[in-house]
Design a protein around this motif. Structure first.
Motif, short mmCIF file in Angstrom:
data_model
loop_
_atom_site.label_atom_id
_atom_site.label_comp_id
_atom_site.label_asym_id
_atom_site.label_seq_id
_atom_site.Cartn_x
_atom_site.Cartn_y
_atom_site.Cartn_z
N VAL A 145 -4.52 10.89 -8.16
CA VAL A 145 -5.27 10.43 -6.99
C VAL A 145 -5.99 9.11 -7.26
O VAL A 145 -6.75 8.64 -6.43
N ASP A 146 -5.74 8.50 -8.40
CA ASP A 146 -6.43 7.25 -8.72
C ASP A 146 -5.48 6.27 -9.42
O ASP A 146 -5.72 5.84 -10.54
N PRO A 147 -4.39 5.89 -8.73
CA PRO A 147 -3.45 4.96 -9.37
C PRO A 147 -4.05 3.57 -9.53
O PRO A 147 -4.94 3.17 -8.77
N ASP A 148 -3.58 2.84 -10.51
CA ASP A 148 -4.07 1.48 -10.78
C ASP A 148 -3.78 0.51 -9.65
O ASP A 148 -4.37 -0.56 -9.60
N CYS A 149 -2.89 0.86 -8.75
CA CYS A 149 -2.48 -0.08 -7.71
C CYS A 149 -3.41 -0.10 -6.50
O CYS A 149 -3.25 -0.95 -5.62
N ILE A 150 -4.40 0.79 -6.43
CA ILE A 150 -5.37 0.72 -5.33
C ILE A 150 -6.10 -0.61 -5.47
O ILE A 150 -6.64 -0.93 -6.52
N GLY A 151 -6.11 -1.39 -4.42
CA GLY A 151 -6.74 -2.70 -4.43
C GLY A 151 -5.78 -3.85 -4.67
O GLY A 151 -6.14 -5.01 -4.51
N VAL A 186 0.85 -1.20 0.00
CA VAL A 186 0.00 0.00 0.00
C VAL A 186 0.88 1.25 0.00
O VAL A 186 0.63 2.20 -0.75
N GLU A 187 1.92 1.25 0.81
CA GLU A 187 2.84 2.40 0.85
C GLU A 187 3.50 2.61 -0.51
O GLU A 187 3.64 3.75 -0.96
N ALA A 188 3.88 1.53 -1.18
CA ALA A 188 4.49 1.65 -2.51
C ALA A 188 3.49 2.24 -3.50
O ALA A 188 3.86 3.06 -4.35
N CYS A 189 2.25 1.85 -3.41
CA CYS A 189 1.21 2.42 -4.26
C CYS A 189 1.08 3.91 -4.00
O CYS A 189 1.05 4.72 -4.92
N PHE A 190 1.04 4.27 -2.73
CA PHE A 190 0.94 5.67 -2.33
C PHE A 190 2.11 6.47 -2.89
O PHE A 190 1.93 7.55 -3.46
#
Length: 152
Positions: free
Chosen positions: A40-46, A28-32
């Motif tokens: 504000v909507d990266p593909d990595c959420i989820g 999650v931190e890497a996605c952030f």
């Protein structure tokens, strides 16, 4: 407001078995960290929830628990970013109060959106997953928005 959260907990066998469904917070931190330049909507959420589902299974209960576990990780980031933003805004009179009002408004909007996500499925098993996913996506995007408020 949290009506969709209770069915997941009520049907969950995990607490009785003593297991703790969790996600890798570093994912999650890497996605952030990867969401830069105002995104504000990266593909990595989820993504962390999907990795969790690979371990826990593809049942409705497991999917919901994995999504809620990722939401918890995003919520920790949101709280960190809110504090850092509030601290930075403290230098400007009344800006901290406006941030607090905006955050309260955001919570109301998130809850209303996620209530809709839940109610759309009218009693189907997908309703809890839909609402949990809504919560996760809103929380992730808000954490990123708060960080972006501090950038010039």
């Amino acid at each position: 407001m949290w009506k969709w959260f209770i069915p997941i907990l009520a049907t969950s066998p995990v607490p009785a078995m003593g297991q703790d469904v969790s996600v890798d917070g570093s994912v999650v931190e890497a996605c952030f960290q990867s969401a830069r330049n105002g995104a504000v909507d990266p593909d990595c959420i989820g993504f962390a929830a999907r990795l969790c589902q690979g371990r826990e299974g593809e049942t409705t209960v497991a999917i919901g628990q994995c999504v809620m576990a990722e939401t918890k990780a995003w919520d920790a980031l949101l709280n960190r970013e809110y504090k850092e933003t509030r601290d930075q805004f403290a230098r400007i009179p009344a800006l901290g109060d406006k941030l607090k009002a905006a955050q309260r408004g955001w919570i109301e909007m998130r809850d209303a959106d996620c209530d809709i996500a839940y109610d759309r499925y009218e009693g189907g098993s997908m309703r809890s997953i839909s609402a949990a996913s809504c919560q996760m996506e809103h929380t992730a995007r808000r954490a990123l928005e708060l960080r972006n408020m501090r950038q010039p």
